[in-house]
Motif scaffolding. Structure first.
Motif, PDB file in Angstrom:
ATOM      1  N   THR A 113       0.828  -1.206   0.000  1.00 53.68           N
ATOM      2  CA  THR A 113       0.000   0.000   0.000  1.00 53.68           C
ATOM      3  C   THR A 113       0.860   1.252   0.000  1.00 53.68           C
ATOM      4  N   PHE A 114       1.906   1.263   0.817  1.00 52.90           N
ATOM      5  CA  PHE A 114       2.700   2.480   1.005  1.00 52.90           C
ATOM      6  C   PHE A 114       3.849   2.596   0.007  1.00 52.90           C
ATOM      7  N   LEU A 115       4.112   1.541  -0.730  1.00 52.12           N
ATOM      8  CA  LEU A 115       5.102   1.620  -1.805  1.00 52.12           C
ATOM      9  C   LEU A 115       4.433   1.859  -3.154  1.00 52.12           C
ATOM     10  N   SER A 116       3.362   1.106  -3.416  1.00 54.95           N
ATOM     11  CA  SER A 116       2.754   1.117  -4.745  1.00 54.95           C
ATOM     12  C   SER A 116       1.730   2.219  -4.939  1.00 54.95           C
ATOM     13  N   THR A 117       0.946   2.509  -3.893  1.00 58.40           N
ATOM     14  CA  THR A 117      -0.145   3.458  -4.074  1.00 58.40           C
ATOM     15  C   THR A 117       0.339   4.861  -4.449  1.00 58.40           C
ATOM     16  N   PRO A 118       1.370   5.429  -3.791  1.00 59.35           N
ATOM     17  CA  PRO A 118       1.858   6.744  -4.254  1.00 59.35           C
ATOM     18  C   PRO A 118       2.359   6.701  -5.697  1.00 59.35           C
ATOM     19  N   GLY A 119       3.024   5.607  -6.077  1.00 57.25           N
ATOM     20  CA  GLY A 119       3.477   5.472  -7.465  1.00 57.25           C
ATOM     21  C   GLY A 119       2.323   5.366  -8.434  1.00 57.25           C
ATOM     22  N   GLN A 120       1.251   4.690  -7.996  1.00 59.35           N
ATOM     23  CA  GLN A 120       0.031   4.602  -8.807  1.00 59.35           C
ATOM     24  C   GLN A 120      -0.530   5.989  -9.058  1.00 59.35           C
ATOM     25  N   LYS A 162      17.920  13.372   6.852  1.00 56.42           N
ATOM     26  CA  LYS A 162      18.352  12.272   7.709  1.00 56.42           C
ATOM     27  C   LYS A 162      17.386  12.121   8.886  1.00 56.42           C
ATOM     28  N   GLY A 163      17.143  10.920   9.264  1.00 53.79           N
ATOM     29  CA  GLY A 163      16.198  10.645  10.335  1.00 53.79           C
ATOM     30  C   GLY A 163      14.825  10.343   9.784  1.00 53.79           C
ATOM     31  N   LEU A 164      14.355  11.212   8.889  1.00 55.05           N
ATOM     32  CA  LEU A 164      13.052  10.977   8.256  1.00 55.05           C
ATOM     33  C   LEU A 164      13.117   9.790   7.302  1.00 55.05           C
ATOM     34  N   ILE A 165      14.279   9.583   6.687  1.00 53.43           N
ATOM     35  CA  ILE A 165      14.460   8.416   5.822  1.00 53.43           C
ATOM     36  C   ILE A 165      14.278   7.137   6.648  1.00 53.43           C
ATOM     37  N   GLY A 166      14.922   7.079   7.808  1.00 52.79           N
ATOM     38  CA  GLY A 166      14.790   5.913   8.675  1.00 52.79           C
ATOM     39  C   GLY A 166      13.356   5.687   9.111  1.00 52.79           C
ATOM     40  N   LEU A 167      12.622   6.799   9.393  1.00 52.06           N
ATOM     41  CA  LEU A 167      11.223   6.681   9.796  1.00 52.06           C
ATOM     42  C   LEU A 167      10.381   6.105   8.673  1.00 52.06           C
ATOM     43  N   LEU A 168      10.581   6.580   7.442  1.00 57.08           N
ATOM     44  CA  LEU A 168       9.789   6.086   6.312  1.00 57.08           C
ATOM     45  C   LEU A 168      10.121   4.640   5.971  1.00 57.08           C
ATOM     46  N   LEU A 169      11.380   4.257   6.088  1.00 58.06           N
ATOM     47  CA  LEU A 169      11.718   2.851   5.886  1.00 58.06           C
ATOM     48  C   LEU A 169      11.085   1.993   6.978  1.00 58.06           C
ATOM     49  N   ALA A 170      11.027   2.521   8.200  1.00 54.26           N
ATOM     50  CA  ALA A 170      10.344   1.813   9.285  1.00 54.26           C
ATOM     51  C   ALA A 170       8.854   1.677   8.973  1.00 54.26           C
ATOM     52  N   VAL A 171       8.268   2.707   8.352  1.00 49.79           N
ATOM     53  CA  VAL A 171       6.862   2.640   7.925  1.00 49.79           C
ATOM     54  C   VAL A 171       6.651   1.471   6.969  1.00 49.79           C
ATOM     55  N   ILE A 172       7.515   1.389   5.954  1.00 49.52           N
ATOM     56  CA  ILE A 172       7.378   0.350   4.929  1.00 49.52           C
ATOM     57  C   ILE A 172       7.523  -1.039   5.534  1.00 49.52           C
ATOM     58  N   LEU A 173       8.552  -1.235   6.351  1.00 47.70           N
ATOM     59  CA  LEU A 173       8.791  -2.552   6.938  1.00 47.70           C
ATOM     60  C   LEU A 173       7.743  -2.877   8.009  1.00 47.70           C
ATOM     61  N   SER A 174       7.268  -1.885   8.752  1.00 45.36           N
ATOM     62  CA  SER A 174       6.205  -2.117   9.737  1.00 45.36           C
ATOM     63  C   SER A 174       4.928  -2.576   9.047  1.00 45.36           C
ATOM     64  N   PHE A 199       5.578  -7.654 -10.690  1.00 42.97           N
ATOM     65  CA  PHE A 199       4.418  -7.562 -11.560  1.00 42.97           C
ATOM     66  C   PHE A 199       4.256  -6.120 -12.012  1.00 42.97           C
ATOM     67  N   ASP A 200       3.234  -5.851 -12.813  1.00 42.18           N
ATOM     68  CA  ASP A 200       2.945  -4.495 -13.298  1.00 42.18           C
ATOM     69  C   ASP A 200       2.906  -3.493 -12.140  1.00 42.18           C
ATOM     70  N   ASN A 201       2.158  -3.814 -11.112  1.00 42.65           N
ATOM     71  CA  ASN A 201       2.077  -2.968  -9.927  1.00 42.65           C
ATOM     72  C   ASN A 201       1.691  -3.875  -8.774  1.00 42.65           C
ATOM     73  N   LEU A 202       2.462  -3.865  -7.704  1.00 41.31           N
ATOM     74  CA  LEU A 202       2.319  -4.880  -6.658  1.00 41.31           C
ATOM     75  C   LEU A 202       0.969  -4.825  -5.960  1.00 41.31           C
ATOM     76  N   ILE A 203       0.439  -3.622  -5.730  1.00 42.54           N
ATOM     77  CA  ILE A 203      -0.856  -3.541  -5.057  1.00 42.54           C
ATOM     78  C   ILE A 203      -1.946  -4.147  -5.929  1.00 42.54           C
ATOM     79  N   GLN A 204      -1.806  -4.027  -7.248  1.00 42.49           N
ATOM     80  CA  GLN A 204      -2.770  -4.642  -8.146  1.00 42.49           C
ATOM     81  C   GLN A 204      -2.604  -6.161  -8.160  1.00 42.49           C
ATOM     82  N   LEU A 205      -1.372  -6.644  -8.041  1.00 42.77           N
ATOM     83  CA  LEU A 205      -1.129  -8.089  -8.037  1.00 42.77           C
ATOM     84  C   LEU A 205      -1.850  -8.751  -6.867  1.00 42.77           C
ATOM     85  N   VAL A 206      -1.743  -8.171  -5.672  1.00 44.27           N
ATOM     86  CA  VAL A 206      -2.416  -8.737  -4.495  1.00 44.27           C
ATOM     87  C   VAL A 206      -3.926  -8.748  -4.709  1.00 44.27           C
ATOM     88  N   ASN A 207      -4.470  -7.657  -5.255  1.00 44.73           N
ATOM     89  CA  ASN A 207      -5.909  -7.580  -5.474  1.00 44.73           C
ATOM     90  C   ASN A 207      -6.374  -8.531  -6.569  1.00 44.73           C
TER      91      ASN A 207
END
Length: 578
Positions: free
Chosen positions: A58-65, A406-418, A478-486
Motif C-alpha cells: 500500500t505504502f510503496l505502490s499506491t503513491p506510485g500509482q 536524515k532521520g526521516l528516511i529511517g522513519l519512512l523505511l520503518a513505515v514500509i517494513l512495519s 508484476f505491473d504494480n504490486l498492489i494490483q497483483l495482491v488484489n
C-alpha cells in the motif's frame, strides 16, 4: 542512510517485535491463542483490521500509482463502507453466536466437511501466495534501491514476523498493529507536509492541487460503463463491494481480527471504524503520491525510477542512446518547470486565457515526457530482456531516499517494513489457524488437549512463515504490486463469498451442489482471468479484474442452484399411472 536513520529503523522494528512477545506471552489454550481471549476493544479491532489490509505494498505502490495515473484508484474502495454494514448485520452476529474459531467452521455446520475443507484450501492457496508477496514487495524494492541482498531481506522480514506471531498468536498481532498504524500514519503525514514545504514559496496547497489537476492527476470519479477500465465508480461499487465482502467477511486473516472482539458490539464498532476511515486514509496516501508528482514538476526526476533497470541499460550497448534520451529528458524537465511557473503566475493573476494556454503547454510537455519514458522502457528491455521496466513501485522509495532529510528516511523505511510485518503477521496467524483447526484437528480421529492444538497452531504458523519466505525468494515483480495482491484475491474471493451467500440465504441448497459448483466456478474463473485479463497489457484488459469478484459469486450461486434442482429432479420418484 546515516547512523540516525539506521538507529530509528532498527529501534522501531526491535520495539515492535519485543513488545509483541512481552505483551502476549503465555497463551496456553486455543481461545487465547486464536481469538485473543475475546478481550479486544473496538479501536483495537478497527486499527488491526486497517493494518492487516494496509501492507507495505500500500505504502510503496499506491503513491506510485497516483504519480503515474492519478487519484482514480480510490474508486476501488467505494464498495467497502457498504460491505462493512452488511458484514456487521449478517456475518458478525452469526460468527459470535456460533462461537467459531474460523469462518469455515460455519460451512461444515451448514453444508458438510468437504465444503468446509474446500473453502479452507482455497483460502490457504490465495493467502499463502499473498503472504509471500507482502514480504517480497518491500524486499525487492529496497534491495534495488539500497543495494541490499534480496533474499537476505526476505529472510529478515519473515523471521521478525514469525518471532512474535508464533509466540503470541492473535493477541500479538493485534497489540503490535496499533503501534504499527501509528508509525505508518505519522510517517505519511510528515512526508506530506515536508513536500508541501519543499515546493517554491509561492506554491501553497491550493496551487499544488491545481498544478496536479492540470495534468489530470485529480480525476477521481469515472462514471463510464467501460468494463475494460480497471477503476470506475461502477466497478468499485459492485466488484469492489464483492471483494470487500469476501475479504472482510470470509478471509480468516480479517475474520480473526474481529472474532477477538469482547462482544458483538465491539466487533461491529471496529468494522464501522474501518469503513469510515479506510477511504479517507487511502485518499490521503494517493494524495501523497500526487504531491510527489507536483514536487517533481520543480525538481529533476529520473527517466526511470528503478535504479536496477537504469544500471542494466547503462552497462549495455544501447547506453549511448539512453544517455542521449536522458539528455532530452533533462531539457524537458527545464521546460516543465517553466510551464508550471507560467501556470502558477496565471492562476495568481486570475487570467483565464493565460491559464488555459499554460495548461495546454503542460499537457504537451506531459505527452513528450510519456513518450520519452516509453522509449526508455523499450531501451531497458532491449538491454536486458528480464529487467523490470515498470517503475511505479519505485517512485515513492526513490523520493524518500533522495529528498528526505536524515532521520526521516529511517522513519519512512520503518513505515514500509512495519506495514509489511503487520500484514504478514495477520496472514501467517490466519494460515496457521486454518491449517490447525479446519484441516488438522477436524480430520484427526482422536481427541487431543488444548495445549496440543496450541502447539499445532504455532507449528503450522511457523511452517507457513517458512513457505511465505520461500515464495518471496522465488517471486517476480508484476505491473504494480498492489494490483497483483488484489488480482490474486479477485480470482478466489468471489467463489468463496458465493459459498457463504448460499449458506446464509439459500437454505434449501445442500453440500454436494455447493461443493461441485465451487470446483467448476474456480476453474472457470481462472480460465476467464487468463483469457480476458492476463494476456493483455496493463490497462488494456477486455475485462477489469474487479469484475471477477462479482462474476465468481454469481456463478457459484447459479451453478449450485442448478445442480441442486437437477439433483432433486433425479431423486424425485416417478409418477405412476393407475
Amino acid at each position: 542512510m546515516g547512523i540516525l536513520d539506521w538507529t530509528i529503523l532498527c529501534a522501531t522494528l526491535l520495539f515492535i517485535v519485543g513488545y509483541g512477545v512481552w505483551k502476549t506471552k503465555g497463551s496456553k489454550n486455543v481461545d487465547d491463542y486464536v481469538r485473543g481471549g475475546r478481550q479486544a476493544k473496538w479501536w483495537t479491532i478497527g486499527l488491526s483490521v486497517m493494518a492487516t489490509q494496509a501492507s507495505a505494498i500500500t505504502f510503496l505502490s499506491t503513491p506510485g500509482q497516483a504519480f503515474h495515473d492519478g487519484m482514480g484508484f480510490v474508486q476501488f474502495y467505494f464498495g467497502l463502507p457498504i460491505a462493512m454494514i452488511i458484514i456487521c448485520l449478517v456475518f458478525v452476529p452469526l460468527y459470535h453466536r456460533l462461537k467459531v474459531y474460523t469462518a469455515y467452521e460455519f460451512l461444515e455446520t451448514r453444508f458438510d466437511l468437504k465444503t468446509r475443507s474446500l473453502a479452507a484450501i482455497l483460502f490457504l492457496v490465495q493467502r499463502g501466495l499473498a503472504a509471500g508477496i507482502t514480504i517480497f514487495a518491500p524486499s525487492i524494492i529496497l534491495s534495488a534501491v539500497l543495494g541490499w541482498d534480496l533474499r537476505t531481506l526476505n529472510i529478515i522480514i519473515g523471521i521478525l514476523v514469525i518471532i512474535y506471531t508464533v509466540s503470541g498468536g492473535t493477541r500479538a498481532v493485534s497489540v503490535t498493529q496499533k503501534q504499527q498504524m501509528f508509525i505508518i500514519m505519522l510517517g505519511m503525514f510528515v512526508t506530506f507536509f515536508f513536500i508541501l514545504g519543499s515546493l517554491p514559496a509561492d506554491i501553497n496547497l491550493s496551487k499544488a492541487l491545481k498544478i496536479a489537476g492540470a495534468s489530470d492527476k485529480l480525476n477521481i470519479l469515472d462514471f463510464s460503463f467501460n468494463t475494460e477500465s480497471r477503476y470506475t465508480f461502477w466497478s468499485g461499487i459492485t466488484g469492489g463491494l464483492f471483494l470487500a465482502l469476501a475479504y472482510f467477511g470470509t478471509d480468516q486473516s480479517q475474520v480473526q481480527r474481529y472474532l477477538s472482539g469482547k462482544s458483538i458490539r465491539e466487533s461491529q464498532l471496529g468494522l464501522v471504524f474501518n469503513g469510515m476511515l479506510k477511504i479517507p486514509m487511502q485518499f490521503f496516501i494517493l494524495l501523497v503520491g500526487v504531491m510527489v508528482f507536483v514536487f517533481y514538476q520543480y525538481n529533476p526526476a529520473p527517466l526511470n525510477f528503478n535504479p536496477a533497470a537504469t544500471q542494466a541499460v547503462m552497462n549495455s550497448d544501447v547506453a549511448p542512446r539512453y544517455i542521449e534520451l536522458n539528455k532530452r529528458h533533462e531539457e524537458l524537465g527545464v521546460d516543465k518547470k517553466m510551464a508550471q511557473d507560467k501556470f502558477s503566475a496565471a492562476i495568481s493573476r486570475k487570467e483565464y486565457d493565460a491559464i488555459m494556454q499554460a495548461k495546454l503547454e503542460i499537457i504537451n510537455i506531459n505527452s513528450k515526457d510519456s513518450t520519452n519514458r516509453a522509449v526508455a522502457k523499450s531501451l531497458i528491455k532491449e538491454a536486458d530482456s528480464v529487467a523490470e521496466t515498470n517503475d511505479k513501485d519505485y517512485v515513492f522509495i526513490h523520493f524518500i531516499l533522495n529528498n528526505l532529510p536524515k532521520g526521516l528516511i529511517g522513519l519512512l523505511l520503518a513505515v514500509i517494513l512495519s506495514a509489511a510485518m503487520s500484514s504478514t503477521a495477520s496472514e501467517l496467524n490466519a494460515l496457521g489457524t486454518i491449517t490447525a483447526l479446519d484441516l488438522y484437528k477436524r480430520n484427526k480421529k482422536e481427541d487431543k488437549s488444548d495445549e496440543h492444538y496450541v502447539l499445532a497452531s504455532k507449528g503450522f504458523t511457523l511452517l507457513w512463515g517458512v513457505i511465505a519466505i520461500f515464495i518471496a525468494c522465488v517471486a517476480s515483480l508484476f505491473d504494480n504490486l498492489i494490483q497483483l495482491v488484489n488480482i490474486i484475491g479477485s480470482i478466489f474471493y468471489g467463489n468463496v463469498l458465493g459459498i457463504f451467500l448460499l449458506a446464509f440465504f439459500f437454505k434449501f441448497v445442500k453440500g454436494n451442489a455447493v461443493f461441485f459448483a465451487a470446483l467448476v466456478t474456480q476453474i472457470l474463473i481462472i480460465v476467464l482471468y487468463y483469457n480476458l485479463i492476463h494476456i493483455y497489457p496493463s490497462g488494456q484488459e477486455k475485462l477489469g479484474y474487479l469484475w471477477l469478484n462479482f462474476i465468481g459469486s454469481a456463478l457459484v450461486i447459479s451453478l449450485a442452484l442448478l445442480f441442486e434442482c437437477f439433483d432433486r429432479l433425479l431423486k424425485k420418484p416417478p409418477i405412476t399411472s393407475t
